[in-house]
Design an enzyme around this catalytic site. Structure first.
Site, PDB file in Angstrom:
ATOM      1  N   HIS A 177       0.842  -1.307  -0.032  1.00 44.27           N
ATOM      2  CA  HIS A 177       0.125  -0.121  -0.007  1.00 44.27           C
ATOM      3  C   HIS A 177       1.107   1.337  -0.016  1.00 44.27           C
ATOM      4  O   HIS A 177       0.479   2.433  -0.257  1.00 44.27           O
ATOM      5  CB  HIS A 177      -1.022   0.125   1.186  1.00 44.27           C
ATOM      6  CG  HIS A 177      -0.588   0.382   2.647  1.00 44.27           C
ATOM      7  ND1 HIS A 177      -0.229  -0.726   3.272  1.00 44.27           N
ATOM      8  CD2 HIS A 177       0.072   1.390   3.100  1.00 44.27           C
ATOM      9  CE1 HIS A 177       0.270  -0.261   4.581  1.00 44.27           C
ATOM     10  NE2 HIS A 177       0.415   1.068   4.443  1.00 44.27           N
ATOM     11  N   ASP A 183      -0.104  -7.378   1.146  1.00 42.50           N
ATOM     12  CA  ASP A 183       0.617  -6.110   1.550  1.00 42.50           C
ATOM     13  C   ASP A 183       2.133  -6.147   1.437  1.00 42.50           C
ATOM     14  O   ASP A 183       2.669  -5.675   2.329  1.00 42.50           O
ATOM     15  CB  ASP A 183       0.150  -5.684   2.725  1.00 42.50           C
ATOM     16  CG  ASP A 183      -0.087  -3.959   2.589  1.00 42.50           C
ATOM     17  OD1 ASP A 183       0.405  -3.630   1.611  1.00 42.50           O
ATOM     18  OD2 ASP A 183      -0.457  -3.308   3.535  1.00 42.50           O
ATOM     19  N   SER A 193       4.699   2.329   8.060  1.00 45.63           N
ATOM     20  CA  SER A 193       4.438   1.263   7.103  1.00 45.63           C
ATOM     21  C   SER A 193       5.329   0.568   6.306  1.00 45.63           C
ATOM     22  O   SER A 193       6.258   1.297   5.669  1.00 45.63           O
ATOM     23  CB  SER A 193       3.260   1.519   6.139  1.00 45.63           C
ATOM     24  OG  SER A 193       1.912   1.735   6.738  1.00 45.63           O
TER      25      SER A 193
END
Length: 464
Positions: free
Chosen positions: A138, A168, A250
């Site tokens: 992402h 992901d 992230s």
């Protein structure tokens, strides 16, 4: 998973979807724990309770780096102090900057309209000495090229060479030749199956663009199922931690006390959009399994059965004349022409008796997969992701109307459509359409609705 627009300087992204732990009454697909009746889209707001993807975090996978990935991954490295771990790893953790197309959207934060910034920041780490960087999908989902900045301030261009939206995971390749003169040491990768609840861990990344930030906590739980509303399938076996993870983290590494990667920071559960003590990381073993394939082929194919199921509650067990504490995954619906359908796995069915009363026929209850006990649908999902690939055969042991039966199934490639849409029966689709029409005809609709989050306490409603 609804990604929130970028805020100035940093970005945040939200999975407006169920929590990592599904309740016993929520039907699940083999890759998604959401109720079949749940909406496929959720409101995107920083006010919404949500699982927030710790926007752009990175991870470090498998072969080609300086850790042996053959045989046992158990490391003999001694445990070291937090300052030593930071000094050992800081040069191998990077900040990723991606410029996304379009910047005309507006974010509403606490009643204030803020123009969207199309610059997204995340984290990542060095995977091998060939210039490969690991991060979250992402973080790089909308771009082909990013900037990778190291702790010393040096910035290099990297191409996106591998993506798996389902787990992901993203793989980057630094293209600037001068990078290779730095000889940056890749992070070592540990065996995530060996970590235990209560172990101390470290997260390093770039929360809110603050490069080289270290936070620490413990492994709160393992084997969590993390929903992903972008794909409609869940990420299996994630690591839950209370280490502070925020937007910008992230793709960053989750490290053990030897300074070795046990996971990649990916999401948080939060009512506010920032840290609340519940974070999730993709386990290192999943990275080790997928990264070589992503490097070689650019994508990863996941195996699929094609049914949704719910846990067997005591009430369900008693209604089927089974022991009160009977365990298994009760099949709710089966996707047409899926591997499960071809093998005659039976879902719940409704009918009408001779006097016009509706009758519900229970579906199969999966109690084992390849002799592995199944207590809930989570067990099926985790087993497939850990141990199987497309084309493999599995044997499901099912309880069908009180009798045990073994059903062989050949796994196929997971379709791109959400399992909730694929498995929805015509009656469910009709019910959903009626609900939409009712909402549209409501003269005083609510300003927004909180997403349903199974496994978490019901949150107060802000509006009647």
């Amino acid at each position: 998973m609804n990604l929130l627009p970028s805020l100035p300087f940093f970005t945040s992204s939200t999975i407006a979807s169920p929590s990592a732990t599904a309740p016993s009454q929520s039907p699940q697909s083999e890759s998604h724990p959401a109720p079949l009746s749940s909406s496929t889209t959720q409101p995107s707001s920083l006010l919404n309770p949500s699982i927030v993807q710790a926007q752009q975090q990175e991870v470090n996978p498998d072969e080609g780096n300086n850790v042996s990935t053959t045989g046992s991954l158990a490391s003999t490295s001694p445990k070291i102090s937090l300052p030593e771990i930071f000094k050992k790893t800081e040069n191998s953790v990077v900040q990723i900057t991606s410029t996304r197309p379009g910047s005309d959207q507006i974010v509403t934060l606490n009643g204030r309209e803020i123009p969207q910034n199309n610059i997204a920041l995340g984290s990542g780490f060095v995977y091998d000495q060939d210039g490969r960087i690991i991060t979250n999908h992402h973080v790089v989902s909308e771009v082909d090229e990013v900037d990778v900045k190291f702790v010393d301030g040096d910035t290099y261009t990297a191409k996106v060479v591998g993506k798996d939206p389902y787990s992901d995971i993203g793989v980057l390749q630094i293209t600037d030749r001068e990078f290779f003169d730095k000889r940056v040491a890749p992070l070592k990768i540990a065996n995530s199956s060996e970590i235990e609840v209560g172990e101390q861990i470290i997260a390093i990344g770039n929360p809110f663009g603050l490069s080289g930030t270290l936070t620490t906590g413990v492994v709160s739980q393992i084997g969590r199922l993390l929903p992903n509303d972008v794909t409609g399938y869940s990420i299996a076996n994630t690591i839950q931690t209370d280490a502070a993870i925020n937007p910008g983290n992230s793709g960053g590494p989750l490290l053990d006390m030897k300074g070795e990667v046990v996971g990649m920071n990916t999401a948080i559960f939060s009512n506010t959009g920032v840290y609340s003590g519940v974070g999730f990381a993709v386990p290192s073993n999943m990275l080790l399994k997928e990264i070589p394939v992503l490097i070689e082929k650019g994508s990863y194919v996941h195996p699929w059965l094609g049914f949704t199921a719910r846990d067997v509650s005591p009430d369900i067990a008693e209604s089927l004349k089974l022991p009160r504490n009977f365990k298994g995954a009760a099949v709710v619906s089966v996707v047409e022409n899926s591997p499960a359908d071809k093998a005659d796995i039976r879902g719940q069915a409704t009918g009408v008796d001779f006097v016009g009363n509706e009758q519900v026929r229970s579906g199969d209850i999966v109690t084992k997969i390849d002799s592995q006990p199944v207590k809930s649908m989570d067990d099926v999902i985790s087993y497939l992701d850990e141990s199987k690939k497309v084309g493999d055969k599995v044997t499901l042991t099912v309880n069908r109307e009180g009798q045990d039966a073994e059903v062989p199934i050949t796994l196929e490639e997971r379709p791109s459509s959400s399992p909730r849409l694929l498995a929805a029966s015509s009656s469910q689709q009709q019910q959903q359409q009626e609900e939409r029409e009712e909402e549209e005809s409501d003269p005083n609709p609510p300003l927004f609705r909180f997403p349903e989050i199974p496994g978490f306490p019901e949150l107060p409603k802000l509006f009647p």
